[in-house]
Design an enzyme around this catalytic site. Structure first.
Site, short mmCIF file in Angstrom:
data_model
loop_
_atom_site.label_atom_id
_atom_site.label_comp_id
_atom_site.label_asym_id
_atom_site.label_seq_id
_atom_site.Cartn_x
_atom_site.Cartn_y
_atom_site.Cartn_z
N LYS A 107 0.94 -1.09 0.07
CA LYS A 107 -0.20 -0.14 -0.10
C LYS A 107 0.81 1.01 -0.06
O LYS A 107 2.04 1.01 0.23
CB LYS A 107 -0.87 -0.04 1.33
CG LYS A 107 -2.09 0.94 1.14
CD LYS A 107 -3.12 0.05 0.54
CE LYS A 107 -4.55 0.64 0.24
NZ LYS A 107 -5.50 -0.20 -0.47
N GLY A 219 -24.78 2.55 1.04
CA GLY A 219 -23.76 3.13 0.19
C GLY A 219 -24.58 3.35 -1.15
O GLY A 219 -25.43 2.37 -1.47
N GLY A 221 -22.35 4.18 -4.20
CA GLY A 221 -21.19 4.18 -5.05
C GLY A 221 -20.94 3.30 -6.02
O GLY A 221 -21.71 2.46 -6.17
N ASN A 222 -19.59 3.23 -5.99
CA ASN A 222 -19.16 2.32 -7.17
C ASN A 222 -19.67 0.84 -6.76
O ASN A 222 -20.31 -0.10 -7.61
CB ASN A 222 -17.53 2.49 -7.46
CG ASN A 222 -17.02 1.09 -8.21
OD1 ASN A 222 -16.43 0.53 -7.70
ND2 ASN A 222 -17.36 1.28 -9.78
P1 NAD Z 1 -17.61 5.37 -3.20
O1 NAD Z 1 -16.91 6.91 -2.84
O2 NAD Z 1 -18.03 5.28 -4.86
O3 NAD Z 1 -19.04 5.25 -2.92
C1 NAD Z 1 -19.24 5.65 -1.47
C2 NAD Z 1 -20.75 5.52 -0.90
O4 NAD Z 1 -20.88 5.51 0.30
C3 NAD Z 1 -21.36 6.97 -1.54
O5 NAD Z 1 -22.75 6.49 -2.17
C4 NAD Z 1 -21.61 7.90 -0.19
O6 NAD Z 1 -22.66 8.54 -0.48
C5 NAD Z 1 -21.76 6.69 0.74
N1 NAD Z 1 -21.65 7.16 1.99
C6 NAD Z 1 -20.54 7.85 2.79
N2 NAD Z 1 -20.61 8.01 3.81
C7 NAD Z 1 -21.91 7.36 4.11
C8 NAD Z 1 -22.54 7.17 5.46
N3 NAD Z 1 -22.22 7.66 6.55
N4 NAD Z 1 -23.85 6.60 5.61
C9 NAD Z 1 -24.29 5.88 4.38
N5 NAD Z 1 -23.55 6.02 3.16
C10 NAD Z 1 -22.35 6.58 2.97
O7 NAD Z 1 -16.95 4.35 -2.79
P2 NAD Z 1 -16.84 2.70 -3.27
O8 NAD Z 1 -15.71 2.72 -4.32
O9 NAD Z 1 -18.20 2.20 -3.68
O10 NAD Z 1 -16.38 1.93 -2.02
C11 NAD Z 1 -17.03 1.85 -0.89
C12 NAD Z 1 -16.40 0.77 0.17
O11 NAD Z 1 -15.97 -0.33 -0.67
C13 NAD Z 1 -15.32 1.28 0.67
O12 NAD Z 1 -15.04 0.84 2.11
C14 NAD Z 1 -14.16 1.04 -0.09
O13 NAD Z 1 -12.88 1.02 0.64
C15 NAD Z 1 -14.53 -0.67 -0.43
N6 NAD Z 1 -13.96 -1.07 -1.65
C16 NAD Z 1 -14.01 -0.36 -2.65
C17 NAD Z 1 -13.56 -1.31 -3.80
C18 NAD Z 1 -13.70 -0.64 -5.34
O14 NAD Z 1 -13.05 -1.27 -6.05
N7 NAD Z 1 -14.24 0.49 -5.40
C19 NAD Z 1 -12.75 -2.29 -3.51
C20 NAD Z 1 -12.74 -3.03 -2.37
C21 NAD Z 1 -13.41 -2.30 -1.35
#
Ligand code: NAD
Length: 428
Positions: A107, A219, A221-222
């Site tokens: 990391k 959530g 997001g992605n």
């Molecule tokens: P993102 O930034 O695309 O989306 C995050 C989402 O969470 C958003 O919709 C945001 O509004 C919501 N959110 C933030 N705070 C919140 C709260 N207090 N209550 C409810 N919703 C809340 O992030 P992502 O890429 O979707 O990642 C989400 C999680 O998955 C993170 O923990 C990340 O570390 C983990 N993750 C992501 C990936 C990846 O490929 N994107 C891979 C492994 C792990």
């Protein structure tokens, strides 16, 4: 030293200690795996737009590379600390191992806040980070990727600097590049789809038909969006999602009993995964409080927002109907809540297994780059499904055989493989 991040590394170490006890590891194995193999601390001088010079602090931590080159993101964060990076590098080792991809854990990070930096200044940080570390990272050493506040553009600047320094093309040096510039198709779907491949397999084992199930997701997001897409494609019904509201500085849950309409919601969602609550009301959604997503009478809960969301204060609100929790986010469950979930015998797919789809696809990106031959999206997703399904089956089989909680079984497999690789190499 930042107390919170110090605790994060301590937490990663204490999780490891627990597994080391289950596996009865010897002292040398414990000593080797409790700490990173190596870490680099660098200073990155940057000429700012106003003509002044500023020095940014950067890190790369390589926790373990016995199974293959290190793999892990580079974070840009104003509160970054080496302890956070150490913890995350250790978790990457376990994630790559449980997914059974030939990569180790690493990391990186830079203490900076991109919100207050021009694109030119960000580019200088990316190039400076690579200049300091060009001999210590690389396709056969350690492969970076995007993470918090870094994106495909940052990866491309880093790749460009690496190639200038080494005088040749090395597209496999870094992943998360734009499609068309060495990025893989399927990467944006990979984590969310990976979560649902494991949900599909878990429901099969529980004897429940996915098309008869309902889910609630934290959530939007992605990870959440693509998890919802595939869950619905398989015939399941997502009745509640939640997200952060930047304007109100709180989160809300959005409920529709008959099931959320993903396409309609996406049209009223910003680039950060925030749903416009007034427009959602107009579309007939009930707008509920932040924690409503967790009380829903559903079969499946998918926390896919951020860490520490299922905690001692809300775990008792999980409805009796919930049979499965798939952790899309990293670390969404606190240790106290985890204990309560274990007691209630709810089936859990732990984070580093459930959300491994992202790193598996990054591995595919690296493979495609090294071959200089890129696969169609269907091929990427099919290979992803195969990897995720076999990773899930290995963990669940061990959990059944040794009567282990799924999280412990995943750790046992991951740590065991790394210990074995270290032993086979004659390190311990
Ligand atoms: P993102 O930034 O695309 O989306 C995050 C989402 O969470 C958003 O919709 C945001 O509004 C919501 N959110 C933030 N705070 C919140 C709260 N207090 N209550 C409810 N919703 C809340 O992030 P992502 O890429 O979707 O990642 C989400 C999680 O998955 C993170 O923990 C990340 O570390 C983990 N993750 C992501 C990936 C990846 O490929 N994107 C891979 C492994 C792990």
């Amino acid at each position: 030293m930042n107390q919170k991040s110090f605790n994060l590394f301590e937490m990663a170490q204490s999780q490891f200690d627990r597994v080391a006890d289950i596996l009865d590891l010897d002292a040398a194995a414990r000593e080797l795996l409790r700490n990173p193999l190596r870490e680099y601390h660098v200073s990155i001088p940057v000429r700012m737009d106003d003509g002044s010079s500023k020095v940014f602090r950067g890190y790369r931590v390589q926790h373990n590379d016995a199974r293959g080159p290190g793999k892990g993101g580079i974070r840009f964060h104003p509160h970054e600390t080496v302890d956070t990076v150490r913890a995350l590098s250790m978790w990457m080792t376990w994630k790559c191992s449980v997914a059974d991809i030939p990569l180790g854990g690493a990391k990186g990070g830079v203490i900076c806040d991109p919100h207050h930096l021009s694109l030119r200044e960000q580019e200088q940080i990316c190039r400076g980070w690579v200049r300091q570390l060009a001999k210590d990272v690389g396709p056969l050493i350690d492969v970076p990727a995007p993470d918090i506040m870094t994106n495909a553009q940052h990866m491309l600047w880093m790749l460009d600097e690496f190639e200038v320094i080494h005088g040749a093309k090395y597209p496999g040096f870094i992943t998360g590049k734009p499609v068309g510039m060495g990025g893989s198709l399927g990467r944006k779907e990979a984590t969310g789809y990976g979560v649902i491949y494991t949900v599909r397999e878990a429901l099969k084992e529980l004897g429940i038909k996915l098309e008869n199930t309902t889910a609630s997701v934290q959530g939007f997001g992605n990870v959440a969006q693509f998890a919802i897409q595939l869950f619905q494609q398989y015939g399941g019904n997502v009745i509640c999602v939640s997200c952060w509201d930047q304007k109100d500085q709180t989160s809300y849950s959005f409920k529709k009993k008959d099931g959320v309409d993903l396409d309609a919601l996406l049209k009223i969602t910003d680039q950060f995964g925030g749903i416009d609550k007034n427009k959602a009301k107009d579309l007939g959604y009930e707008v509920l409080d932040a924690e409503a997503w967790i009380h829903q009478e559903v079969d499946v809960l998918i926390p896919a927002a951020l860490e520490n969301q299922v905690s001692a204060t809300n775990v008792s609100k999980i409805a009796k109907s919930v049979k499965l929790i798939a952790e899309g986010a990293n670390g969404p469950t606190t240790p106290e809540a985890d204990e309560a979930i274990k007691q209630r015998k709810i089936f859990v797919i732990p984070d580093f297994l459930a959300n491994a789809g992202g790193v598996v696809c990054s591995y595919f990106e690296q493979v495609q780059c090294n071959m200089n031959y890129f696969w169609e999206k269907d091929e990427v997703l099919e290979k992803l499904d195969t990897k995720m399904t076999s990773a899930f089956k290995a963990v669940s089989e061990l959990a059944g055989k040794r009567k282990l909680y799924m999280r412990d079984a995943a750790y046992v497999i991951a740590v065991n493989r790394v210990v074995q690789a270290c032993k086979d190499r004659g390190w311990i």
